[in-house]
Design a protein around this motif. Structure first.
Motif, PDB file in Angstrom:
ATOM      1  N   HIS A 291       0.855  -1.185   0.000  1.00  0.00           N
ATOM      2  CA  HIS A 291       0.000   0.000   0.000  1.00  0.00           C
ATOM      3  C   HIS A 291       0.892   1.236   0.000  1.00  0.00           C
ATOM      4  O   HIS A 291       2.020   1.178   0.486  1.00  0.00           O
ATOM      5  CB  HIS A 291      -0.904   0.027   1.237  1.00  0.00           C
ATOM      6  CG  HIS A 291      -2.028  -0.956   1.172  1.00  0.00           C
ATOM      7  ND1 HIS A 291      -2.844  -1.222   2.253  1.00  0.00           N
ATOM      8  CD2 HIS A 291      -2.503  -1.733   0.167  1.00  0.00           C
ATOM      9  CE1 HIS A 291      -3.748  -2.121   1.912  1.00  0.00           C
ATOM     10  NE2 HIS A 291      -3.561  -2.443   0.651  1.00  0.00           N
ATOM     11  N   ALA A 292       0.388   2.325  -0.551  1.00  0.00           N
ATOM     12  CA  ALA A 292       1.112   3.597  -0.554  1.00  0.00           C
ATOM     13  C   ALA A 292       0.369   4.604   0.293  1.00  0.00           C
ATOM     14  O   ALA A 292      -0.863   4.672   0.255  1.00  0.00           O
ATOM     15  CB  ALA A 292       1.280   4.126  -1.972  1.00  0.00           C
ATOM     16  N   ALA A 293       1.124   5.398   1.057  1.00  0.00           N
ATOM     17  CA  ALA A 293       0.513   6.399   1.922  1.00  0.00           C
ATOM     18  C   ALA A 293       0.588   7.807   1.332  1.00  0.00           C
ATOM     19  O   ALA A 293      -0.095   8.712   1.816  1.00  0.00           O
ATOM     20  CB  ALA A 293       1.187   6.389   3.297  1.00  0.00           C
ATOM     21  N   GLN A 294       1.422   7.995   0.289  1.00  0.00           N
ATOM     22  CA  GLN A 294       1.559   9.318  -0.317  1.00  0.00           C
ATOM     23  C   GLN A 294       1.673   9.170  -1.831  1.00  0.00           C
ATOM     24  O   GLN A 294       2.232   8.185  -2.338  1.00  0.00           O
ATOM     25  CB  GLN A 294       2.802  10.049   0.209  1.00  0.00           C
ATOM     26  CG  GLN A 294       2.777  10.304   1.707  1.00  0.00           C
ATOM     27  CD  GLN A 294       3.981  11.097   2.160  1.00  0.00           C
ATOM     28  OE1 GLN A 294       3.961  12.320   2.172  1.00  0.00           O
ATOM     29  NE2 GLN A 294       5.043  10.400   2.536  1.00  0.00           N
ATOM     30  N   VAL A 295       1.162  10.169  -2.541  1.00  0.00           N
ATOM     31  CA  VAL A 295       1.216  10.188  -4.008  1.00  0.00           C
ATOM     32  C   VAL A 295       1.849  11.496  -4.446  1.00  0.00           C
ATOM     33  O   VAL A 295       1.371  12.577  -4.095  1.00  0.00           O
ATOM     34  CB  VAL A 295      -0.191  10.056  -4.624  1.00  0.00           C
ATOM     35  CG1 VAL A 295      -0.120  10.118  -6.150  1.00  0.00           C
ATOM     36  CG2 VAL A 295      -0.860   8.761  -4.173  1.00  0.00           C
ATOM     37  N   LEU A 296       2.938  11.397  -5.198  1.00  0.00           N
ATOM     38  CA  LEU A 296       3.597  12.583  -5.745  1.00  0.00           C
ATOM     39  C   LEU A 296       3.243  12.693  -7.224  1.00  0.00           C
ATOM     40  O   LEU A 296       3.329  11.708  -7.966  1.00  0.00           O
ATOM     41  CB  LEU A 296       5.114  12.486  -5.579  1.00  0.00           C
ATOM     42  CG  LEU A 296       5.951  13.677  -6.071  1.00  0.00           C
ATOM     43  CD1 LEU A 296       7.217  13.837  -5.228  1.00  0.00           C
ATOM     44  CD2 LEU A 296       6.350  13.566  -7.540  1.00  0.00           C
ATOM     45  N   VAL A 297       2.864  13.880  -7.657  1.00  0.00           N
ATOM     46  CA  VAL A 297       2.586  14.141  -9.065  1.00  0.00           C
ATOM     47  C   VAL A 297       3.424  15.342  -9.489  1.00  0.00           C
ATOM     48  O   VAL A 297       3.611  16.288  -8.715  1.00  0.00           O
ATOM     49  CB  VAL A 297       1.077  14.408  -9.297  1.00  0.00           C
ATOM     50  CG1 VAL A 297       0.598  15.599  -8.491  1.00  0.00           C
ATOM     51  CG2 VAL A 297       0.787  14.616 -10.784  1.00  0.00           C
ATOM     52  N   PHE A 298       3.970  15.278 -10.709  1.00  0.00           N
ATOM     53  CA  PHE A 298       4.780  16.400 -11.184  1.00  0.00           C
ATOM     54  C   PHE A 298       4.497  16.645 -12.660  1.00  0.00           C
ATOM     55  O   PHE A 298       4.076  15.747 -13.401  1.00  0.00           O
ATOM     56  CB  PHE A 298       6.279  16.144 -10.970  1.00  0.00           C
ATOM     57  CG  PHE A 298       6.879  15.131 -11.915  1.00  0.00           C
ATOM     58  CD1 PHE A 298       7.346  15.505 -13.173  1.00  0.00           C
ATOM     59  CD2 PHE A 298       6.966  13.790 -11.549  1.00  0.00           C
ATOM     60  CE1 PHE A 298       7.889  14.565 -14.047  1.00  0.00           C
ATOM     61  CE2 PHE A 298       7.508  12.856 -12.415  1.00  0.00           C
ATOM     62  CZ  PHE A 298       7.966  13.242 -13.663  1.00  0.00           C
ATOM     63  N   ILE A 299       4.740  17.864 -13.101  1.00  0.00           N
ATOM     64  CA  ILE A 299       4.661  18.257 -14.510  1.00  0.00           C
ATOM     65  C   ILE A 299       5.822  19.203 -14.780  1.00  0.00           C
ATOM     66  O   ILE A 299       6.280  19.926 -13.884  1.00  0.00           O
ATOM     67  CB  ILE A 299       3.323  18.950 -14.852  1.00  0.00           C
ATOM     68  CG1 ILE A 299       3.062  20.125 -13.890  1.00  0.00           C
ATOM     69  CG2 ILE A 299       2.167  17.972 -14.807  1.00  0.00           C
ATOM     70  CD1 ILE A 299       1.811  20.923 -14.229  1.00  0.00           C
ATOM     71  N   ARG A 300       6.311  19.198 -16.005  1.00  0.00           N
ATOM     72  CA  ARG A 300       7.392  20.134 -16.337  1.00  0.00           C
ATOM     73  C   ARG A 300       7.466  20.349 -17.841  1.00  0.00           C
ATOM     74  O   ARG A 300       7.029  19.516 -18.638  1.00  0.00           O
ATOM     75  CB  ARG A 300       8.734  19.651 -15.813  1.00  0.00           C
ATOM     76  CG  ARG A 300       9.300  18.411 -16.468  1.00  0.00           C
ATOM     77  CD  ARG A 300      10.724  18.202 -15.994  1.00  0.00           C
ATOM     78  NE  ARG A 300      11.309  16.972 -16.480  1.00  0.00           N
ATOM     79  CZ  ARG A 300      11.859  16.808 -17.674  1.00  0.00           C
ATOM     80  NH1 ARG A 300      11.814  17.799 -18.555  1.00  0.00           N
ATOM     81  NH2 ARG A 300      12.402  15.650 -18.017  1.00  0.00           N
TER      82      ARG A 300
END
Length: 433
Positions: A291-300
């Motif tokens: 399971h994951a407790a955090q979600v990182l999203v990025f754009i560039r």
């Protein structure tokens, strides 16, 4: 005793199985969006093509030297890898698939002529799957990988090593003097685990060959460099320090990132891309039982374009650790809404799952009213994975992703991709009388 089975120029070899006319022709396989070379045939290497060589710097070789460039067909390569590994497993009782084209085999307790056995398995892989490979055998995994390097060089560059080591090199049947001769003729940078920086330090200190490294005192190496290099030295000396990893440790981060085939400015196609990336990452999370407790999203944007630059990321904490695709997609889209700014030509986006923990660890909360209405969707996720595995990735997807097979604004550029010969029914080769 260990063996390392390694497919030669694997991606190129997979393409040649279904296009025999590519035999003897310089061939390269390009990365996502046809950016740079990630696999090269021996003929392409002879032209001076380097790993990671940008395609725009090589394009002139198409007309000048007959260079053939193909877009990566990872679904095909993965399927061919499965076929190759299933045959390589017949070499010994235990197998560790190290990468898409490499696997270690534990030969402990295997009787008879190991080299003859390895040659037989190699010929079976070549005859049944079409992939040429080399095999290295040694008393440790590091020596087995080094023996594989010798086998490849003896086959690709006749004269660099004795021809009897081509295709299969078995260090276990050589005298101490013969082994030292091989180690002494191999650059220290060819050792598994010796990176470019450490290799340069070793050469500066007079350790230029593998034999030089093997003769160092392990304790001195530990004090001067690290326990990792100390372990490498001990392995070169014949002391097995790295066992077979039958079940690799779960990943601490799971990422799905892509460069776009063309720049994206609008929010809708960007949300479609992020939704798909988050869905793929969630599937990988379930595959390793986490399971994951955090979600990182990025754009560039692209740093290579003369455009206004923009690069942002955001970490969104989950209410509770989860492997649920809709929940992870919702978190990723929430982060995207916060960092998206119109007016920029975005070239890349991605989703990274963080703070990963075993699925068996359950988080309980005191706020019963806020959680009692949540449904357990684990069976739904299992059903979705089963359908997508059987009928193809993306058969079932979340609503925020694009529905249908219409071209996607953010899709990768793969202008030179070959058919999915073994992964798509419509692309299956047909033999006609």
């Amino acid at each position: 005793m260990f063996a390392l089975v390694d497919g030669n120029n694997f991606y190129v070899s997979c393409e040649r199985v279904f296009r025999p006319t590519l035999q003897g022709v310089p061939v390269i396989v390009l990365s996502n969006n046809d950016g740079c070379a990630i696999a090269r045939s021996n003929e392409a290497k002879a032209l001076g093509v380097k790993m990671g060589h940008p395609w725009h710097q090589l394009r002139h070789l198409e007309e000048e030297a007959g260079l053939v460039a193909l877009s990566a067909n990872f679904a095909l390569y993965g399927d061919m890898s499965d076929r190759m590994m299933s045959l390589a497993a017949g070499l010994g009782p235990s197998q560790e698939v190290y990468s898409i084209d490499e696997s270690f085999i534990d030969l402990t307790g295997v009787r008879g002529d190991l080299k003859a056995r390895a040659l037989a398995v190699r010929e079976r892989i070549l005859r049944w799957v079409g992939i040429p490979c080399c095999v290295g055998i040694g008393p440790t995994k590091t020596l087995a990988k080094l023996a594989n390097h010798v086998a490849k060089q003896a086959e690709r560059k006749p004269g660099s090593y004795p021809p009897e080591h081509a295709r299969v090199c078995d260090l276990s049947c050589l005298s101490r003097g013969a082994v030292d001769a091989l180690l002494g003729s191999t650059e220290v940078g060819a050792v598994w685990g010796v990176g470019r920086r450490i290799g340069a330090q070793l050469v500066a200190g007079g350790v230029c060959t593998v034999l030089d490294l093997a003769r160092l005192d392990p304790a001195t190496v530990k004090r001067g460099w690290s326990v990792v290099l100390e372990r490498t030295v001990r392995e070169l000396q014949g002391q097995s320090c790295i066992g077979l990893d039958d079940a690799p440790a779960p990943k601490q981060q799971i990422a799905c990132t892509r460069s776009f085939g063309r720049t994206v400015e609008a929010y809708t196609p960007l949300a479609e891309a992020v939704s798909e990336f988050a869905s793929r990452a969630a599937k990988k999370l379930r595959e390793q039982g986490s399971h994951a407790a955090q979600v990182l999203v990025f754009i560039r944007t692209s740093p290579f374009r003369q455009d206004p630059q923009y690069s942002r990321s955001m970490i969104v904490p989950m209410r509770r650790p989860s492997d649920d695709t809709p929940a992870i997609v919702a978190a990723a889209l929430a982060g995207l809404k916060s960092i998206y700014q119109p007016g920029y030509r975005l070239a890349k986006a991605g989703v990274i799952l963080l703070d990963i923990q075993p699925a068996s660890r359950v988080q309980c909360e005191f706020d019963f009213e806020a959680t009692s209405g949540q449904r357990d969707r684990s069976r739904l996720m299992q059903a979705m994975d089963s359908v997508n595995t059987r009928w193809g990735q993306g058969t079932i997807r979340v609503g925020s992703g694009r529905v249908g097979d219409a071209p996607r604004d953010w899709g990768m550029k793969q202008e030179r991709k070959t058919p999915g010969y073994t992964t798509e029914w419509d692309d299956m080769p047909v033999a006609k009388a």
